[in-house]
Scaffold this motif. Structure first.
Motif, PDB file in Angstrom:
ATOM      1  N   THR A  38       0.808  -1.208   0.000  1.00  0.00           N
ATOM      2  CA  THR A  38       0.000   0.000   0.000  1.00  0.00           C
ATOM      3  C   THR A  38       0.844   1.261   0.000  1.00  0.00           C
ATOM      4  OG1 THR A  38      -1.683  -1.163   1.220  1.00  0.00           O
ATOM      5  CG2 THR A  38      -1.817   1.229   1.200  1.00  0.00           C
ATOM      6  N   ARG A  39       0.913   1.886  -1.153  1.00  0.00           N
ATOM      7  CA  ARG A  39       1.567   3.174  -1.348  1.00  0.00           C
ATOM      8  C   ARG A  39       2.969   3.235  -0.766  1.00  0.00           C
ATOM      9  NH1 ARG A  39      -2.655   7.916  -1.250  1.00  0.00           N
ATOM     10  NH2 ARG A  39      -0.664   8.948  -1.522  1.00  0.00           N
ATOM     11  N   GLY A  40       3.591   2.099  -0.584  1.00  0.00           N
ATOM     12  CA  GLY A  40       4.951   2.081  -0.034  1.00  0.00           C
ATOM     13  C   GLY A  40       5.005   2.569   1.387  1.00  0.00           C
ATOM     14  N   ARG A  41       3.835   2.627   2.063  1.00  0.00           N
ATOM     15  CA  ARG A  41       3.781   3.193   3.393  1.00  0.00           C
ATOM     16  C   ARG A  41       3.719   2.149   4.493  1.00  0.00           C
ATOM     17  NH1 ARG A  41       2.590   7.928   4.801  1.00  0.00           N
ATOM     18  NH2 ARG A  41       1.249   7.174   6.459  1.00  0.00           N
ATOM     19  N   ARG A  42       3.818   0.881   4.154  1.00  0.00           N
ATOM     20  CA  ARG A  42       3.709  -0.134   5.175  1.00  0.00           C
ATOM     21  C   ARG A  42       5.078  -0.721   5.475  1.00  0.00           C
ATOM     22  NH1 ARG A  42       0.639   2.904   5.214  1.00  0.00           N
ATOM     23  NH2 ARG A  42      -1.465   2.788   4.411  1.00  0.00           N
ATOM     24  N   LEU A  43       5.107  -1.532   6.457  1.00  0.00           N
ATOM     25  CA  LEU A  43       6.378  -2.084   6.929  1.00  0.00           C
ATOM     26  C   LEU A  43       7.089  -2.881   5.857  1.00  0.00           C
ATOM     27  CD1 LEU A  43       8.373  -2.757   9.131  1.00  0.00           C
ATOM     28  CD2 LEU A  43       6.967  -4.719   9.721  1.00  0.00           C
ATOM     29  N   ARG A 341      -8.272  -4.649  34.635  1.00  0.00           N
ATOM     30  CA  ARG A 341      -7.592  -3.885  33.594  1.00  0.00           C
ATOM     31  C   ARG A 341      -7.973  -4.351  32.189  1.00  0.00           C
ATOM     32  NH1 ARG A 341      -1.559  -2.044  35.515  1.00  0.00           N
ATOM     33  NH2 ARG A 341      -2.204  -1.184  37.530  1.00  0.00           N
ATOM     34  N   SER A 342      -7.927  -3.400  31.265  1.00  0.00           N
ATOM     35  CA  SER A 342      -8.321  -3.673  29.882  1.00  0.00           C
ATOM     36  C   SER A 342      -7.483  -2.809  28.953  1.00  0.00           C
ATOM     37  CB  SER A 342      -9.809  -3.364  29.701  1.00  0.00           C
ATOM     38  OG  SER A 342     -10.220  -3.553  28.367  1.00  0.00           O
ATOM     39  N   LEU A 343      -6.794  -3.450  28.017  1.00  0.00           N
ATOM     40  CA  LEU A 343      -5.988  -2.744  27.027  1.00  0.00           C
ATOM     41  C   LEU A 343      -6.866  -2.282  25.874  1.00  0.00           C
ATOM     42  CD1 LEU A 343      -3.254  -1.949  25.630  1.00  0.00           C
ATOM     43  CD2 LEU A 343      -3.175  -4.300  24.746  1.00  0.00           C
ATOM     44  N   VAL A 344      -6.696  -1.024  25.478  1.00  0.00           N
ATOM     45  CA  VAL A 344      -7.401  -0.478  24.319  1.00  0.00           C
ATOM     46  C   VAL A 344      -6.360   0.204  23.441  1.00  0.00           C
ATOM     47  CG1 VAL A 344      -9.298   0.969  23.506  1.00  0.00           C
ATOM     48  CG2 VAL A 344      -9.394  -0.026  25.810  1.00  0.00           C
ATOM     49  N   GLN A 345      -6.339  -0.115  22.160  1.00  0.00           N
ATOM     50  CA  GLN A 345      -5.329   0.462  21.275  1.00  0.00           C
ATOM     51  C   GLN A 345      -5.962   0.953  19.987  1.00  0.00           C
ATOM     52  OE1 GLN A 345      -2.613  -2.844  20.898  1.00  0.00           O
ATOM     53  NE2 GLN A 345      -3.646  -3.642  19.089  1.00  0.00           N
ATOM     54  N   ILE A 346      -5.272   1.906  19.349  1.00  0.00           N
ATOM     55  CA  ILE A 346      -5.822   2.530  18.152  1.00  0.00           C
ATOM     56  C   ILE A 346      -4.740   2.743  17.115  1.00  0.00           C
ATOM     57  CG2 ILE A 346      -5.485   4.880  19.056  1.00  0.00           C
ATOM     58  CD1 ILE A 346      -8.167   5.608  17.631  1.00  0.00           C
ATOM     59  N   ASN A 347      -5.094   2.548  15.853  1.00  0.00           N
ATOM     60  CA  ASN A 347      -4.244   2.925  14.730  1.00  0.00           C
ATOM     61  C   ASN A 347      -5.007   3.914  13.863  1.00  0.00           C
ATOM     62  OD1 ASN A 347      -2.090   1.137  15.344  1.00  0.00           O
ATOM     63  ND2 ASN A 347      -1.736   0.830  13.170  1.00  0.00           N
ATOM     64  N   VAL A 348      -4.342   4.995  13.474  1.00  0.00           N
ATOM     65  CA  VAL A 348      -4.947   6.028  12.633  1.00  0.00           C
ATOM     66  C   VAL A 348      -4.044   6.171  11.411  1.00  0.00           C
ATOM     67  CG1 VAL A 348      -5.686   8.436  12.497  1.00  0.00           C
ATOM     68  CG2 VAL A 348      -5.876   7.188  14.667  1.00  0.00           C
ATOM     69  N   GLN A 349      -4.527   5.744  10.249  1.00  0.00           N
ATOM     70  CA  GLN A 349      -3.657   5.663   9.081  1.00  0.00           C
ATOM     71  C   GLN A 349      -4.294   6.321   7.861  1.00  0.00           C
ATOM     72  OE1 GLN A 349      -3.133   1.381   9.065  1.00  0.00           O
ATOM     73  NE2 GLN A 349      -1.066   1.647   9.887  1.00  0.00           N
ATOM     74  N   PRO A 350      -3.680   7.371   7.344  1.00  0.00           N
ATOM     75  CA  PRO A 350      -4.187   8.024   6.130  1.00  0.00           C
ATOM     76  C   PRO A 350      -3.767   7.259   4.882  1.00  0.00           C
ATOM     77  CG  PRO A 350      -2.197   9.101   6.868  1.00  0.00           C
ATOM     78  CD  PRO A 350      -2.494   8.045   7.893  1.00  0.00           C
ATOM     79  N   GLY A 351      -4.363   7.604   3.762  1.00  0.00           N
ATOM     80  CA  GLY A 351      -3.946   7.039   2.487  1.00  0.00           C
ATOM     81  C   GLY A 351      -4.213   5.568   2.330  1.00  0.00           C
ATOM     82  N   MET A 352      -5.303   5.075   2.904  1.00  0.00           N
ATOM     83  CA  MET A 352      -5.581   3.646   2.875  1.00  0.00           C
ATOM     84  C   MET A 352      -6.698   3.254   1.912  1.00  0.00           C
ATOM     85  SD  MET A 352      -3.476   2.073   4.890  1.00  0.00           S
ATOM     86  CE  MET A 352      -4.296   0.556   5.350  1.00  0.00           C
ATOM     87  N   SER A 353      -7.068   4.140   1.020  1.00  0.00           N
ATOM     88  CA  SER A 353      -8.192   3.859   0.111  1.00  0.00           C
ATOM     89  C   SER A 353      -7.976   2.590  -0.703  1.00  0.00           C
ATOM     90  CB  SER A 353      -8.405   5.046  -0.835  1.00  0.00           C
ATOM     91  OG  SER A 353      -8.819   6.183  -0.129  1.00  0.00           O
ATOM     92  N   ASP A 354      -6.728   2.347  -1.101  1.00  0.00           N
ATOM     93  CA  ASP A 354      -6.486   1.196  -1.959  1.00  0.00           C
ATOM     94  C   ASP A 354      -6.473  -0.126  -1.202  1.00  0.00           C
ATOM     95  OD1 ASP A 354      -4.235   2.058  -0.705  1.00  0.00           O
ATOM     96  OD2 ASP A 354      -2.950   2.077  -2.474  1.00  0.00           O
ATOM     97  N   THR A 355      -6.784  -0.123   0.083  1.00  0.00           N
ATOM     98  CA  THR A 355      -6.907  -1.375   0.833  1.00  0.00           C
ATOM     99  C   THR A 355      -8.369  -1.741   1.075  1.00  0.00           C
ATOM    100  OG1 THR A 355      -6.883  -0.295   3.008  1.00  0.00           O
ATOM    101  CG2 THR A 355      -4.755  -0.881   2.042  1.00  0.00           C
TER     102      THR A 355
END
Length: 443
Positions: A38-43, A341-355
């Motif tokens: 994806t747009r060369g933006r991933r690992l 206890r409860s873990l909550v996590q978030i990812n916010v990633q732009p430019g993901m239309s092609d996925t």
């Protein structure tokens, strides 16, 4: 990743970026490849010794199989070129020192280890296009142990250089001890005594030392109490080198001289005069360890961080026990509503239309504004007994993907502390679809 160390090329092993974070996210290969394009933006699945420390190695298990990480694999994963050297053929820069061969690196490693025998050797020279490393199996009479060294450069003033020597967050990494220190010459040193698997399903220990000098020389030394980091029987109670011995090996002057012989890219080439971080052998350097060191992250180019926005969207009635964010793409909190206890996590990633086609199937809900939404509830994936994972995944028409996941434990690799996550699916949905994320799309 049930693949023995010796069966897979060094640079192809999923490493530091995902060493201690590694077990946090195992994923489907096809989806991983898809997201990686994806747009060369991933690992880029190459060894990145620089990615160690805080939490950056923690990727959000791309919910649905796609492994996504809080850095883009481009500029942020490359290092400024230090001065020195002269232009060479093909736009490369000739280093000031002659290249150090693989056999020479191995001989150096052997000379720095205690008395013993050596076998299963492999190495790559400092002028190898995929970066240098040295690995062998060492036996001091108390059992075989894998030992590796990874070398590279990093911008000594960068956030990643700092994070490379920052002790991992125990929310994501299991270890017995971690010590960070500054040497008299200004070098930063971190030594971690941890485990190959965060859930401790196998008693393989993984200890490593990570050094970053003021000149940007980066050295990683890793060791295990087995002849390979994975799928090899434990041969001894602990790895062979004590923390003091790890320090002695990683700070040896020979490694810094070897780093100086690594060719550099000239300014103006590629990504504007930067060079890739070393494909070292583990989270700190290399290997396929699942318990490696998650590296810290940086705030996006505009300096925005997901943390404040994420915190502002949490429901009332939950106490934030601990928190962290990796700039503009990843954040997490551990909350407690009085029931555990409860873990909550978030990812916010732009430019993901092609996925969209890969991540949102025909059953995905479409909101009036065009946002795609999927929700999932299932078992945890990282070994914690009784852990469940609840996720809401969204993709907006401007390409911004926001994914929120909650667990019924304070960490994915520890047993459940409660029956369900502290946040309901509706609360996760409210966070993921909030208009407050709109500003994160244009980055």
């Amino acid at each position: 990743m049930p693949v023995e160390h010796d069966e897979i090329p060094f640079d192809d092993r999923l490493g530091t970026a995902l060493r201690q974070a590694g077990d946090s996210f195992e994923t489907d290969g096809a989806a991983l490849v898809a997201a990686g394009r994806t747009r060369g933006r991933r690992l880029r699945l190459r060894r990145r010794a620089a990615v160690v420390g805080g939490v950056t190695g923690i990727a959000l298990a791309g919910v649905g199989g796609a492994l996504l990480v809080p850095w883009d694999g481009g500029q942020d994963m490359e290092r400024s070129v230090a001065s020195g050297g002269t232009p060479g053929p093909g736009g490369s820069v000739t280093p000031d020192r002659a290249a150090v061969t693989g056999p020479e690196l191995l001989r150096t490693l052997e000379s720095l280890l205690p008395e013993g025998t050596f076998s299963v050797k492999e190495a790559r020279s400092t002028d190898h296009r995929q970066g240098p490393y040295a690995r062998l199996v060492f036996d001091d009479g108390h059992g075989q142990a894998a030992v590796e060294v990874g070398l590279g450069r990093i911008d000594a003033d960068s956030e990643q250089a700092k994070e490379a020597t920052t002790c991992p967050d125990k929310v994501f990494a299991q270890y017995d001890a971690c010590e960070r220190s500054e040497l008299p010459d200004g070098s930063a040193l971190m030594i971690v005594q941890g485990y190959e698997y965060p859930d401790r399903r196998v008693d393989t220990k993984y200890w490593y030392a990570q050094l970053v000098t003021p000149r940007g020389q980066q050295v990683s030394v890793m060791e295990w109490n087995a002849s390979a980091e994975k799928d090899a029987p434990v041969t001894r109670p602990d790895p062979p080198l004590s923390p003091a011995q790890l320090k002695s090996v990683v700070t040896a002057a020979e490694w810094r001289a070897a780093v100086d012989s690594i060719p550099r890219k000239p300014a103006g080439k590629g990504t504007g005069g930067t060079e890739s971080a070393p494909p070292a052998s583990g989270d700190p350097g290399a290997g396929t360890s699942e318990a490696g060191t998650p590296g810290g992250g940086t705030s996006g180019a505009d300096g925005r961080s997901v943390g404040p926005t994420f915190l502002s969207l949490l429901p009332q009635g939950v106490e934030v026990v601990t928190k962290g964010d990796q700039g503009s793409e990843f954040g997490y909190v551990v909350v407690d509503d009085g029931k555990g206890r409860s873990l909550v996590q978030i990812n916010v990633q732009p430019g993901m239309s092609d996925t969209e086609d890969q991540l949102f199937g025909p059953d995905a809900e479409t909101l009036p504004d065009g946002t795609k939404v999927t929700a999932r509830q299932g078992p945890g994936e990282k070994g914690g007994s009784g852990v469940v994972m609840w996720t809401v995944d969204t993709l907006r028409t401007d390409g911004l993907r926001v994914v929120v996941s909650a667990f019924n434990s304070g960490a994915q690799n520890t047993p459940a502390t409660r029956d369900e996550p502290a946040l309901t699916m509706e609360q996760l949905r409210k966070i993921a679809t909030s208009g407050k994320w709109r500003d994160f799309a244009d980055r």
